[in-house]
Design a protein around this motif. Structure first.
Motif, PDB file in Angstrom:
ATOM      1  N   LEU A  65       0.903  -1.205   0.007  1.00 60.30           N
ATOM      2  CA  LEU A  65      -0.062   0.125   0.103  1.00 60.30           C
ATOM      3  C   LEU A  65       0.842   1.443  -0.155  1.00 60.30           C
ATOM      4  O   LEU A  65       1.708   1.354   0.763  1.00 60.30           O
ATOM      5  N   GLY A  68       0.268   5.607  -0.078  1.00 63.53           N
ATOM      6  CA  GLY A  68      -0.327   6.908  -0.190  1.00 63.53           C
ATOM      7  C   GLY A  68       0.269   8.037  -0.959  1.00 63.53           C
ATOM      8  O   GLY A  68       1.502   8.172  -0.777  1.00 63.53           O
ATOM      9  N   LYS A  88       0.561  12.002  -1.393  1.00 60.37           N
ATOM     10  CA  LYS A  88      -0.094  13.336  -0.885  1.00 60.37           C
ATOM     11  C   LYS A  88      -0.504  14.440  -2.088  1.00 60.37           C
ATOM     12  O   LYS A  88       0.703  14.625  -2.971  1.00 60.37           O
ATOM     13  N   PHE A 130      -3.802   5.263  -2.798  1.00 67.40           N
ATOM     14  CA  PHE A 130      -4.758   5.954  -2.392  1.00 67.40           C
ATOM     15  C   PHE A 130      -4.139   7.489  -2.465  1.00 67.40           C
ATOM     16  O   PHE A 130      -2.849   7.643  -2.209  1.00 67.40           O
ATOM     17  N   ALA A 163      -3.927  10.680  -0.685  1.00 68.16           N
ATOM     18  CA  ALA A 163      -3.965  11.068   0.767  1.00 68.16           C
ATOM     19  C   ALA A 163      -4.403  12.612   1.035  1.00 68.16           C
ATOM     20  O   ALA A 163      -3.553  13.437   1.398  1.00 68.16           O
ATOM     21  N   HIS A 166      -4.196  14.381   4.299  1.00 71.83           N
ATOM     22  CA  HIS A 166      -2.721  14.800   4.811  1.00 71.83           C
ATOM     23  C   HIS A 166      -2.322  16.021   4.193  1.00 71.83           C
ATOM     24  O   HIS A 166      -1.599  16.853   4.729  1.00 71.83           O
ATOM     25  N   TYR A 211       0.028  13.808  12.024  1.00 68.68           N
ATOM     26  CA  TYR A 211       0.179  13.318  10.655  1.00 68.68           C
ATOM     27  C   TYR A 211       0.563  11.845  10.777  1.00 68.68           C
ATOM     28  O   TYR A 211      -0.099  10.808  10.044  1.00 68.68           O
ATOM     29  N   MET A 250      -1.479   8.558   9.255  1.00 72.14           N
ATOM     30  CA  MET A 250      -0.665   7.648   8.226  1.00 72.14           C
ATOM     31  C   MET A 250      -0.407   6.307   8.590  1.00 72.14           C
ATOM     32  O   MET A 250      -0.775   5.276   7.945  1.00 72.14           O
ATOM     33  N   ASP A 287      -3.617   4.761   7.973  1.00 63.75           N
ATOM     34  CA  ASP A 287      -4.017   4.516   6.323  1.00 63.75           C
ATOM     35  C   ASP A 287      -3.464   3.013   6.181  1.00 63.75           C
ATOM     36  O   ASP A 287      -4.039   2.221   5.417  1.00 63.75           O
ATOM     37  N   ILE A 288      -2.141   2.878   6.638  1.00 62.90           N
ATOM     38  CA  ILE A 288      -1.438   1.576   6.709  1.00 62.90           C
ATOM     39  C   ILE A 288      -2.246   0.328   7.256  1.00 62.90           C
ATOM     40  O   ILE A 288      -2.380  -0.640   6.591  1.00 62.90           O
ATOM     41  N   VAL A 306       5.069  -1.477   2.531  1.00 62.50           N
ATOM     42  CA  VAL A 306       4.851   0.012   2.154  1.00 62.50           C
ATOM     43  C   VAL A 306       5.893   0.448   1.497  1.00 62.50           C
ATOM     44  O   VAL A 306       6.880   0.957   1.949  1.00 62.50           O
ATOM     45  N   VAL A 320       7.779   3.212  -0.051  1.00 68.83           N
ATOM     46  CA  VAL A 320       8.086   4.724   0.118  1.00 68.83           C
ATOM     47  C   VAL A 320       9.375   4.958  -0.055  1.00 68.83           C
ATOM     48  O   VAL A 320      10.233   4.494  -0.258  1.00 68.83           O
ATOM     49  N   GLN A 362       9.976   8.863   4.232  1.00 75.13           N
ATOM     50  CA  GLN A 362       8.784   8.534   4.628  1.00 75.13           C
ATOM     51  C   GLN A 362       9.006   7.198   5.751  1.00 75.13           C
ATOM     52  O   GLN A 362       8.108   6.665   6.173  1.00 75.13           O
TER      53      GLN A 362
HETATM   54  N1  TRP Z   1       3.166  10.730   4.004  1.00 69.68           N
HETATM   55  C1  TRP Z   1       3.239  10.479   2.650  1.00 69.68           C
HETATM   56  C2  TRP Z   1       4.000  11.342   1.787  1.00 69.68           C
HETATM   57  O1  TRP Z   1       4.087  12.450   2.071  1.00 69.68           O
HETATM   58  C3  TRP Z   1       1.877  10.197   2.019  1.00 69.68           C
HETATM   59  C4  TRP Z   1       0.994   9.060   2.813  1.00 69.68           C
HETATM   60  C5  TRP Z   1       0.142   9.271   3.577  1.00 69.68           C
HETATM   61  C6  TRP Z   1       1.367   7.607   2.801  1.00 69.68           C
HETATM   62  N2  TRP Z   1      -0.405   7.994   4.149  1.00 69.68           N
HETATM   63  C7  TRP Z   1       0.383   7.248   3.566  1.00 69.68           C
HETATM   64  C8  TRP Z   1       2.431   6.747   2.139  1.00 69.68           C
HETATM   65  C9  TRP Z   1       0.266   5.656   3.905  1.00 69.68           C
HETATM   66  C10 TRP Z   1       2.079   5.433   2.399  1.00 69.68           C
HETATM   67  C11 TRP Z   1       1.299   4.953   3.153  1.00 69.68           C
HETATM   68  O2  TRP Z   1       4.830  10.884   0.707  1.00 69.68           O
END
Ligand code: TRP
Length: 338
Positions: free
Chosen positions: A10, A12, A14, A43, A45, A48, A139, A143, A146-147, A155, A157, A161
């Protein structure tokens, strides 16, 4: 989700800016590659982004733009779940629960929050929390939810992150320690690209292409503008006839990310042989970019039109996402005594 292993991946995104070539090479293209390997969830975000975006039209625009970008780049919504975070209210309910079991001290140590305080200190302000809203502070908890609420294993990233994903694992561990007899959350793991994965792109000034340096080439520029921007990439003053070093050329480095291996080799040969000028190289790069981005831009523009398929896709995604989230939230609620 036919050929994938059993792991859930997964990420996210932003919605805080227009996508650029660096995002495409560094994040979007490798992420779409990953959908072949794992069951994947993407998804937007948008809540966020609210920690920093105050303009409602802009937030709405960036949110649609991120979704349209991923779909235009090849994300298949019948195979890969895509939704808007704000369409899944279960996330925000669970966010409260997780914030009640999370140590405040953990949030005090979060990189983004500490960086904001350091900036205040450097500016000589007495109030180190000046200009910091609770959204920025919370924040990492949002997050984490979300996960956790989607039962994610992996995840993917960027390095920046990683701490957030560690926090998510930490918060899940706390929950499991307190309530694990009744319900357990899956512990996620970050997947960060290797330093030398070759996924960074030089920007217009030669530094890494990044919104914060203001040196980006937007992904969906109209063709004429794209060509014009490519001509702006700096080169040295080696004359046409002389041999040139491909390794130190930003234009070549960008070309290598979009060309076929044979094209890259041929370009390398031409540069080192001499008689091939920077202007020609830039024309070739523009052609190669247009070959990949042209069809994408067309799909993007169609999706961005009001009333396009985009809204339906996001609507279906939200329904699917809520179906996934509900049993996790129910398990959590029952475990805590609600
Ligand atoms: N914080 C991440 C970014 O700025 C975006 C994000 C929000 C995210 N929720 C997440 C990334 C959950 C991975 C999983 O890039």
């Amino acid at each position: 989700m036919s050929q994938t292993d059993a792991k859930v991946s997964l990420t996210g995104i932003k919605p805080t800016g227009e996508p650029h070539l660096g995002n495409y090479i560094g994040a979007i293209r490798p992420a779409l590659e990953l959908t072949k390997q794992h069951e994947s969830i993407y998804f937007i975000a948008d809540y966020h982004a609210l920690t920093s975006i105050r303009d409602p039209e802009l937030l709405r625009h960036y949110t649609r733009s991120v979704a349209a970008t991923w779909l235009a780049a090849g994300l298949d919504p019948t195979e890969t779940l895509i939704y808007r975070q704000s369409d899944v209210p279960e996330i925000f309910e669970m966010h409260w629960v997780m914030s009640c079991i999370t140590a405040k001290g953990l949030m005090n140590r979060a990189h983004a929050y500490k960086a904001a305080r350091d900036q205040n200190a450097a500016a000589g302000r007495d109030e180190l929390d000046a200009g910091i809203n609770m959204g920025l502070y919370n924040y990492p908890v949002l997050m984490a939810v979300d996960i956790l609420i989607m039962g994610s294993d992996i995840v993917p990233v960027g390095k920046d992150q990683m701490q957030h994903v560690e926090y998510a694992a930490d918060i899940a561990g706390t929950f499991n320690h307190l309530y694990g007899k009744a319900y357990t959350l899956k512990i996620p793991e970050a997947s960060v690209p290797a330093e030398d994965s070759g996924r960074t792109l030089p920007g217009l000034d030669g530094r890494k292409m990044s919104k914060s340096y203001g040196n980006t080439i937007p992904l969906f520029l109209p063709e004429a503008k794209l060509r014009k921007m490519v001509r702006k990439i700096p080169t040295d003053s080696t004359p046409v006839e002389e041999p040139k070093d491909p390794e130190t050329s930003h234009v070549f480095q960008i070309l290598a990310q979009f060309a076929t291996p044979a094209e890259t080799e041929e370009t390398r040969r031409r540069l080192t042989a001499g008689g091939y000028g920077w202007g020609q190289l830039k024309n070739d790069l523009a052609d190669i970019l247009e070959r990949e981005l042209g069809p994408m831009r067309k799909r993007y523009d169609t999706l961005m039109e009001p009333g396009s398929d985009l809204d339906g896709i996001l609507h279906n995604g939200a329904e699917e996402a809520r179906k996934r989230a509900r049993p996790v939230l129910d398990g959590v609620r029952a475990a805590i005594g609600i």
